[in-house]
Motif scaffolding. Structure first.
Motif, short mmCIF file in Angstrom:
data_model
loop_
_atom_site.label_atom_id
_atom_site.label_comp_id
_atom_site.label_asym_id
_atom_site.label_seq_id
_atom_site.Cartn_x
_atom_site.Cartn_y
_atom_site.Cartn_z
N CYS A 85 0.86 -1.18 0.00
CA CYS A 85 0.00 0.00 0.00
C CYS A 85 0.90 1.23 0.00
CB CYS A 85 -0.87 0.03 1.26
SG CYS A 85 -1.87 -1.44 1.53
N CYS A 114 -2.15 -4.17 -9.72
CA CYS A 114 -2.92 -3.18 -8.96
C CYS A 114 -4.23 -3.80 -8.48
CB CYS A 114 -3.19 -1.96 -9.82
SG CYS A 114 -4.01 -0.63 -8.92
N ALA A 117 -6.80 1.56 -6.73
CA ALA A 117 -6.20 2.88 -6.93
C ALA A 117 -7.31 3.91 -6.82
CB ALA A 117 -5.51 2.97 -8.28
N SER A 121 -3.82 4.67 -12.20
CA SER A 121 -2.51 4.11 -11.87
C SER A 121 -2.26 2.91 -12.77
CB SER A 121 -2.48 3.66 -10.41
OG SER A 121 -2.60 4.78 -9.56
N ILE A 139 2.20 7.78 -8.38
CA ILE A 139 0.97 7.92 -7.61
C ILE A 139 0.41 9.33 -7.81
CG2 ILE A 139 -0.09 7.64 -5.34
CD1 ILE A 139 2.52 6.23 -4.46
N VAL A 145 -2.79 3.72 -3.44
CA VAL A 145 -2.69 2.58 -4.36
C VAL A 145 -2.35 1.33 -3.56
CG1 VAL A 145 -2.04 3.96 -6.38
CG2 VAL A 145 -0.25 3.01 -4.91
N TYR A 147 -1.06 -2.76 -4.34
CA TYR A 147 -0.57 -3.73 -5.32
C TYR A 147 -0.29 -5.06 -4.63
CZ TYR A 147 0.05 -0.21 -8.96
OH TYR A 147 -0.18 0.73 -9.92
#
Length: 148
Positions: A85, A114, A117, A121, A139, A145, A147
């Motif tokens: 994060c 991802c 977001a 992104s 960002i 965001v 991932y």
């Protein structure tokens, strides 16, 4: 719902709630609720604050006094799964930073996708050999965001 940041950023580290989280739209909050249901590691995984770098060479942790205050990044790790994060606290500028990830879990030439977001992104980011292993995040201003 137990808010992601009530767990991770309590007290309000570097003003993350004020600069980013309190500005999320209700649709974002609903998506985050759903994400927590699908990925319980976001709440229960082991917490790791992650170092960041603008140049990919010199990495530091966010710090009230000396470190970069634009991006806060952390991981939650459960078993052999890492969820990263990151938040851009800047209200106007995009943040382009390398963020350290777990060196052992991520082979060279792998990628992270991802999951969430709050603004546009990249859908996927390649793992690079920097400070062990890292990914390069772009960002948007005051965005969050996530991932995996």
């Amino acid at each position: 719902m137990q808010n992601l940041l009530d767990i991770h950023l309590n007290p309000d580290f570097l003003g993350a709630r004020e600069h980013c989280l309190e500005k999320l739209r209700s649709s974002h909050i609903e998506r985050l609720d759903s994400l927590v249901q699908r990925y319980p590691a976001l709440i229960s995984g082991t917490f790791f604050l992650r170092s960041t770098s603008r140049n990919g060479i010199t990495f530091s942790y966010p710090d009230e006094q000396t470190g970069d205050k634009q991006v806060i990044a952390w991981s939650r790790i459960s078993g052999d799964h890492e969820i990263l994060c990151a938040m851009n606290l800047d209200q106007e500028k995009y943040a382009c930073v390398y963020v350290t990830v777990d060196d052992v879990m991520h082979p060279v030439d792998s990628s992270m996708k991802c999951l969430f977001a709050s603004d546009l992104s990249p859908a996927e980011l390649n793992i690079e050999v920097r400070n062990g292993k890292a990914i390069r995040l772009t960002i948007p201003p005051h965005a969050l965001v996530i991932y995996s």
